[in-house]
Scaffold this motif. Sequence first.
Motif, PDB file in Angstrom:
ATOM      1  N   PHE A   1       1.953   2.139  -3.437  1.00  0.00           N
ATOM      2  CA  PHE A   1       0.922   2.835  -4.222  1.00  0.00           C
ATOM      3  C   PHE A   1       0.501   4.160  -3.599  1.00  0.00           C
ATOM      4  CE2 PHE A   1       0.577  -1.430  -5.935  1.00  0.00           C
ATOM      5  CZ  PHE A   1       0.508  -1.156  -7.288  1.00  0.00           C
TER       6      PHE A   1
ATOM      7  N   ARG B   1       0.839  -1.211   0.000  1.00  0.00           N
ATOM      8  CA  ARG B   1       0.000   0.000   0.000  1.00  0.00           C
ATOM      9  C   ARG B   1       0.870   1.255   0.000  1.00  0.00           C
ATOM     10  NH1 ARG B   1      -3.801   0.490   4.333  1.00  0.00           N
ATOM     11  NH2 ARG B   1      -5.055   1.773   2.944  1.00  0.00           N
TER      12      ARG B   1
ATOM     13  N   PHE C   1     -11.411  -0.950 -16.279  1.00  0.00           N
ATOM     14  CA  PHE C   1      -9.993  -0.795 -15.937  1.00  0.00           C
ATOM     15  C   PHE C   1      -9.157  -0.486 -17.186  1.00  0.00           C
ATOM     16  CE2 PHE C   1     -11.437  -2.596 -11.979  1.00  0.00           C
ATOM     17  CZ  PHE C   1     -10.731  -1.829 -11.074  1.00  0.00           C
TER      18      PHE C   1
ATOM     19  N   TRP D   1      -1.769  -3.869 -10.108  1.00  0.00           N
ATOM     20  CA  TRP D   1      -1.921  -4.245  -8.689  1.00  0.00           C
ATOM     21  C   TRP D   1      -3.114  -5.158  -8.522  1.00  0.00           C
ATOM     22  CZ3 TRP D   1      -4.123  -0.603  -4.371  1.00  0.00           C
ATOM     23  CH2 TRP D   1      -3.992  -1.220  -3.114  1.00  0.00           C
TER      24      TRP D   1
ATOM     25  N   PRO E   1     -11.203  -6.418  -4.720  1.00  0.00           N
ATOM     26  CA  PRO E   1     -12.234  -5.366  -4.663  1.00  0.00           C
ATOM     27  C   PRO E   1     -12.663  -4.896  -6.053  1.00  0.00           C
ATOM     28  CG  PRO E   1     -10.089  -4.436  -4.197  1.00  0.00           C
ATOM     29  CD  PRO E   1      -9.862  -5.891  -4.468  1.00  0.00           C
ATOM     30  N   LEU E   2     -13.520  -5.656  -6.671  1.00  0.00           N
ATOM     31  CA  LEU E   2     -14.024  -5.250  -7.984  1.00  0.00           C
ATOM     32  C   LEU E   2     -15.420  -4.653  -7.833  1.00  0.00           C
ATOM     33  CD1 LEU E   2     -12.846  -8.319 -10.061  1.00  0.00           C
ATOM     34  CD2 LEU E   2     -11.952  -6.003 -10.190  1.00  0.00           C
ATOM     35  N   TYR E   3     -15.951  -4.124  -8.915  1.00  0.00           N
ATOM     36  CA  TYR E   3     -17.309  -3.557  -8.878  1.00  0.00           C
ATOM     37  C   TYR E   3     -18.317  -4.703  -8.961  1.00  0.00           C
ATOM     38  CZ  TYR E   3     -15.092   0.906  -9.166  1.00  0.00           C
ATOM     39  OH  TYR E   3     -14.326   1.994  -8.876  1.00  0.00           O
ATOM     40  N   LEU E   4     -18.988  -4.943  -7.848  1.00  0.00           N
ATOM     41  CA  LEU E   4     -19.830  -6.135  -7.730  1.00  0.00           C
ATOM     42  C   LEU E   4     -21.030  -6.102  -8.672  1.00  0.00           C
ATOM     43  CD1 LEU E   4     -19.797  -6.479  -3.828  1.00  0.00           C
ATOM     44  CD2 LEU E   4     -18.336  -7.626  -5.479  1.00  0.00           C
TER      45      LEU E   4
ATOM     46  N   MET F   1     -10.033 -10.499 -10.875  1.00  0.00           N
ATOM     47  CA  MET F   1      -9.167  -9.427 -10.367  1.00  0.00           C
ATOM     48  C   MET F   1      -7.795  -9.470 -11.038  1.00  0.00           C
ATOM     49  SD  MET F   1      -8.975  -6.926  -8.119  1.00  0.00           S
ATOM     50  CE  MET F   1      -7.951  -6.050  -9.282  1.00  0.00           C
TER      51      MET F   1
ATOM     52  N   PRO G   1      -4.955  -6.388  -5.377  1.00  0.00           N
ATOM     53  CA  PRO G   1      -5.022  -6.363  -3.912  1.00  0.00           C
ATOM     54  C   PRO G   1      -5.677  -7.629  -3.363  1.00  0.00           C
ATOM     55  CG  PRO G   1      -6.277  -4.550  -4.912  1.00  0.00           C
ATOM     56  CD  PRO G   1      -5.960  -5.521  -5.982  1.00  0.00           C
TER      57      PRO G   1
ATOM     58  N   MET H   1      -0.847   4.741  -0.723  1.00  0.00           N
ATOM     59  CA  MET H   1      -2.122   4.679  -0.017  1.00  0.00           C
ATOM     60  C   MET H   1      -1.983   4.882   1.484  1.00  0.00           C
ATOM     61  SD  MET H   1      -4.152   4.232  -2.435  1.00  0.00           S
ATOM     62  CE  MET H   1      -3.993   3.821  -4.161  1.00  0.00           C
TER      63      MET H   1
END
Lengths: 363, 286
Positions: B50, B47, B88, B68, B74-77, B130, B70, B52
Motif C-alpha cells: 500500500f 504495508r 469508506f 485492506w 483502526p476505525l473511527y471510534l 473492519m 489492517p 506505506m
Amino acid sequence: MLERVSGVFVKEIKVIFREKRLLAILILQPVILVSLFGYAFSGEVKNIKVAVVDEDSSDLSEMLISSLHSTDTFSISYFTATRSELMELIRLGKVHAGIYIPKGFQENTNKAIEVYVDESNYNVAATAISKINAMTASLSKKFFGGLEVEQRFVFTTKSRMIDFIAPAIIGVVIQMLTLILSSSSISREREEGTLELIFSTPLSSSDLIIGKFLAITALITVDVFIVVALAHYAFDVEVRGSLPLLLFTQFLFLTGTIGVGLIISALSQTQLQGIQASMIFGLVSIFLSGFFYPLESMPEGAKTISYFVPLTYANIAFREVMVKGNGVEVIFPQIVVLSVYTLMSVAGAILALKKVMGGGSSV
Amino acid sequence: MNILEISDLTVRFAEFLAVKDLNLSVKRGEILGLLGPNGAGKTTTIRAIFGMVPYEGEIRNYASSVGWMPQHSPLYLNLTVEENLRFFASLHGLKNPKERVEEMLRLVQLEESRNRLVRNLSGGMKQRAMLACAMIHDPELLILDEPTAGVDPPLRMNFWEHFQRLKDAGKTILVTTHYMDEAERCERIVMMRAGEKIAEGSPEEIKRFAGEETVMLWVEDMKGSFRILSKYYDVSLNGQISISVKDAPSELPKIISILEKAGIKVLKSEIKRPSLEDVFLRLMEE
C-alpha cells in the motif's frame, strides 16, 4: 519501593529521550518563551512615527522639534502644513501621532500644543503622550509660565482599553482555536491508525487536506461570529468600519492559520507533538505581531520575523476596520498578504502530507 | 494469471531488515495465505503493497480495486458502524451505497449494532466492522491482515465461509494468519521467517516438501524389528515402532519386505502425515 520508583524514573527518561521531536520541543520551548517574554515586557516603545505641523516657526517650536529628534521614542516622518493633513496621515496609519504647534505659541503661553494620538494602538498612544508631556515639562522650566499640552484622541469616542485591544484579542482567539483544532487533526489519525487505512483507498493528500480544511473552516467561522458578537454585546466593543469586511478578513486569517495547523499536524507523529508545536507557533505569533509591542519599536531581526507572522497583518486589518473604521482601500495590502498566506499554507499542508505518506496508496 | 506480483522486495527500518528479497505472486482468484511468526515481515510486506513504507524492489498490481483490512481494526471510534461504512463508501466514490451498506451489515452480522459507536464494540465486533469497511467497494483483491484475531470460533468459521464464497465469485484474497486451520483453507501458502520466504506451495505440497511422514508398525518382535530397521531408517520405539520417512506410501512395502525377510510378522501398519503446524514449527526452528 525504591526499585519500583527508580524503574519508573529510568523508563520515563528513556522514553522522553527517544522521542526526538518531543525532546527538541522540551529544549527549545523554554528558550523561545523566556526570550519572548523578556523581550516583550522589558523593552520600551521606540521610533513612534509622528507628523508635525509647525505654524509658529519660533525658537520654542524649534526647540520642541529638536527635542523630538533627539529622543529615540519618536521618529518624525512628516512635516505637514495643516492640521487636517496631519489627521489624514494618522487615519491612513502612516503615523501614530501628530503634534500641532499653533501660531503664536511662543508669544502666548496660553496657547497649547495639540497632540493627536492614534489610540487604536494603546501602548503607542500611552507612550507618546507621556513622553511629550515629559518633554514639554522640561522645556517649561526654561520658559516662564510653563507650556500647555492638549491631548486629542483620534478615532475613539471612549477611552477604554478593551476598545483598543479587542481587535488583537479577537485575532489571538481565532488563532488559538484554529491551531488547537487543526494541529492535532492528522496526527490523531496517524496515532489511531486510520490515516494509513484511508490512504489505502483512492483518497489523495489533497482530498484529505481540503476536506479537513473545509470542515475546520466551517466550525471556526461559527466561532468567529460568537467571538465578535460576544465582544460587541457583552463588552460593548464597537466595529466602526464594515462588519462584512471585518468578517472577511477574519475568514482569510483563519483559513491561513488552518493551513499552518495542518502542516504542523502532517509533520507531527503524535497529537502531543502537534499541539506543542502549534503552541510555539501561536506564542511566537502573539509576541511578534505587535500585540504587546509595536512593530516600529522592534529590533530589525524581530521586525523581519514579524513580517512572516500572519497575525501581524490580521491585527493591523482588524484594528483598521474596528477602531479606525477604515475600508478596503486601507487594508488592501493585508487582504492580499492573508490571501497568499491561505493559499501557501494549504498547498504546504498538501505537500507535507504527500511527503510524509509517500503520496498515499501504491495499489 | 497473476493479480499481484512482488519482485525482490526489501524493506529496511534503519539498520533492521524487515523484508529481504521477497518474491511473491498472487494468482487471480486464489486465496493465498501468508504465514509466519511475529516479526516475520508479513505486515510490513502488506504495508509496502500500500506504499506505506519505503521499499526497494517492484510491486505490480493488476487489480482494479483493492480492499485492506489492517490489524487492530483502526476505525473511527466516535462514528457508528454504519457511519464508518458510509465514510469508506464515500472514499471509494460509491454514489448510492445504501444497499451495499445493508449487505455488508448483514454479512458481518452487525445489523443490530449499526448505530453503536465503534468505541463501544467488543474486539470481535470491531473486526467484523473492519471487514465490512474493507469490502464495502466490492474489491477485486482483498488483503486481510490477521482478520480473525480476537474473533470467536463460530464467527471465524463464518468469516472463512464468506472468504470461500468471495473466492468462488472470482475474488482474490491475500491473508495473513497465525491459525493453522485457516492456513489449511488457503490454496497456497507462503511461509516467512525473519523477513524471508522459506516455503511456498499448497498446504499439501508444503507438508510433503518440509515435513517427514511417519510409518507406524505393530510387530511380533519389537526389539528385533527396531534393531534391523535402525540400520536403514530413523526409528523410535514407543509402544509401536515409528519410522520417519519422506514418502511413507512408497516406503511402507519396502519396510514390510525387510522385516518379512528377517522372519518378523507385521501385525498392523499405519501412516501418519505431519500437520501443517508440525511443518510450521519445524521450519521455524531451522
